[in-house]
Design an enzyme around this catalytic site. Structure first.
Site, PDB file in Angstrom:
ATOM      1  N   TYR A 132       0.848  -1.194   0.000  1.00  0.00           N
ATOM      2  CA  TYR A 132       0.000   0.000   0.000  1.00  0.00           C
ATOM      3  C   TYR A 132       0.883   1.244   0.000  1.00  0.00           C
ATOM      4  O   TYR A 132       1.702   1.451   0.885  1.00  0.00           O
ATOM      5  CB  TYR A 132      -0.898  -0.016   1.233  1.00  0.00           C
ATOM      6  CG  TYR A 132      -2.104   0.886   1.143  1.00  0.00           C
ATOM      7  CD1 TYR A 132      -3.334   0.382   0.721  1.00  0.00           C
ATOM      8  CD2 TYR A 132      -2.033   2.216   1.508  1.00  0.00           C
ATOM      9  CE1 TYR A 132      -4.457   1.186   0.667  1.00  0.00           C
ATOM     10  CE2 TYR A 132      -3.147   3.030   1.457  1.00  0.00           C
ATOM     11  CZ  TYR A 132      -4.359   2.519   1.033  1.00  0.00           C
ATOM     12  OH  TYR A 132      -5.476   3.323   0.980  1.00  0.00           O
ATOM     13  N   TYR A 174      -5.752   5.242  -7.265  1.00  0.00           N
ATOM     14  CA  TYR A 174      -5.980   5.108  -5.830  1.00  0.00           C
ATOM     15  C   TYR A 174      -7.372   4.535  -5.620  1.00  0.00           C
ATOM     16  O   TYR A 174      -8.369   5.246  -5.662  1.00  0.00           O
ATOM     17  CB  TYR A 174      -5.853   6.483  -5.169  1.00  0.00           C
ATOM     18  CG  TYR A 174      -6.175   6.486  -3.688  1.00  0.00           C
ATOM     19  CD1 TYR A 174      -5.334   5.860  -2.775  1.00  0.00           C
ATOM     20  CD2 TYR A 174      -7.297   7.151  -3.204  1.00  0.00           C
ATOM     21  CE1 TYR A 174      -5.606   5.881  -1.416  1.00  0.00           C
ATOM     22  CE2 TYR A 174      -7.585   7.180  -1.844  1.00  0.00           C
ATOM     23  CZ  TYR A 174      -6.738   6.545  -0.964  1.00  0.00           C
ATOM     24  OH  TYR A 174      -7.014   6.569   0.380  1.00  0.00           O
TER      25      TYR A 174
END
Length: 388
Positions: free
Chosen positions: A297, A341
């Site tokens: 991430y 994203y």
């Protein structure tokens, strides 16, 4: 899962379908429409229909309720529906909850989904604006008077300490950004397709919250991503090679807050990710050296370095050199810095593609992929593996 013992989930469920919308800055569609499009695409990829689905999992931040999505897609009765909290930290936990439901017989086919207009609608990067009162807001109240108003400013505190502790300069964060954008440049689905960057580009980008520059911060994206989870047995009857859930974990550390855990003993690591790492290694029996691809991430570059260190790929402070060495294929889709994203859900989809052998930046012989969810918040992680 006990923090001291392996669990029994591994090998009992698999991701069998992935689907996404385009990743854009202005979708021109509702978040429900994006979610429905991604779910339909994932079911088609899995060779299943809405009638096969009896479970749904999403994020607490999602604006498309499970029953509303079910109506929009044509899903009938549901025997399982769930939501996971803490923003991007929920990503891998959606698959964990789906796998738990499948493994225990609560549901047979569970779809995990996330959709938002995060660029054209509510922009998470705006930080504390228009927040409802909450206990989490009280915790933020200790930081806000000092000007720490956005996610970038919260992460900047730990990033400063990391650099100071290990005698590094902000330029070292550029290794993550360059790696992600190199992979995004060859990924047609990526927003930054065809646009790699150099370390010089990174160093020249403007400050957002020192020591973080623009190119240290992930994109804001409109889009949707969905994943289909079913039993390992049923997965073997479907069109694509299954991505087996080898291990799944959630983690929150001591003195955990949501992005502002400034009162711990140190700021140079991510204890919540350390909890996840220990559980994944313990349950799977694997070691860092046995991982073929890592999808970490990457909302902010420093947290990628800290994750590598928490998982034991390298020692404390050695993250920048490890990334620069290209010793481990990292964020081969371009990550959230380069592709889009989607709160980490697109990273899980990339792990599935790597195991199928269909990724744009395919790693030869990829059989074990590590995926992580949002760092700095209570989080989650997955180890996905090839069947057999």
């Amino acid at each position: 899962m006990s923090a001291r013992h392996p669990d029994g989930l591994g090998g009992r469920a698999a991701v069998v379908g992935i689907g996404a919308t385009e990743f854009s800055k202005d979708s021109g569609r509702s978040e429900l429409a994006l979610a429905a499009e991604a779910v339909r695409a994932a079911l088609a990829d899995a060779g299943l229909t809405p009638a096969d689905v009896d479970g749904l999992v999403t994020f607490t931040m999602d604006t498309s309720p499970e029953i509303t999505l079910a109506q929009a897609v044509g899903i009938g009765e549901l025997t399982f529906f769930s939501r996971v909290h803490y923003g991007g930290g929920a990503a891998c936990a959606t698959v964990q909850q789906a796998a738990l439901a499948v493994a225990t017989g609560v549901a047979e086919v569970v779809v995990c989904y996330r959709a938002f207009n995060e660029r054209s609608g509510r922009r998470f990067g705006a930080g504390v604006q228009r927040r409802e009162p909450s206990a989490e807001g009280v915790a933020l109240g200790w930081a806000l008077p000092y000007g720490l108003l956005t996610p970038a400013s919260w992460v900047a505190m730990g990033a400063h300490r990391y650099l100071h502790t290990y005698g590094l300069e902000p330029e070292v964060f550029g290794h993550v950004a360059v790696t992600d954008r190199r992979h995004a440049a060859t990924n047609p689905a990526a927003y930054f397709h065809g646009r790699p960057i150099t370390l010089a580009d990174h160093a020249a980008s403007r400050w957002i919250a020192e020591p973080l520059r623009l190119l240290d911060c992930c994109q804001e994206t409109d889009g949707g991503q969905a994943l289909v989870v079913t039993s390992a047995e049923r997965a073997r009857t479907l069109p694509h090679p299954p991505a087996v859930v080898v291990a799944a974990a959630q983690g929150a550390g001591r003195a955990q807050e949501q992005m502002t855990s400034f009162y711990r003993d140190g700021l140079t690591g991510l204890p919540e990710m350390g909890v996840v790492a220990r559980q994944l290694w313990r349950t799977s029996g694997l070691t860092p050296g046995e991982i073929d691809v890592a999808v970490l991430y990457d909302h902010f570059t420093p947290y990628v370095l800290m994750q590598l260190e928490e998982f034991g790929f390298c020692g404390p402070g050695e993250g920048p050199a490890f990334v620069a060495s290209d010793a481990l294929p990292l964020n081969t889709h371009g990550g959230q810095l380069g592709e889009g994203y989607l709160h980490g859900m697109n990273g899980i989809a990339e792990a599935v593609r790597q195991l199928r052998g269909t990724a744009v930046n395919q790693v030869d012989g990829a059989e074990r992929v590590l995926v992580t969810a949002g760092a700095g918040v209570p989080t989650s992680g997955l180890l996905l593996g090839a069947d057999g």
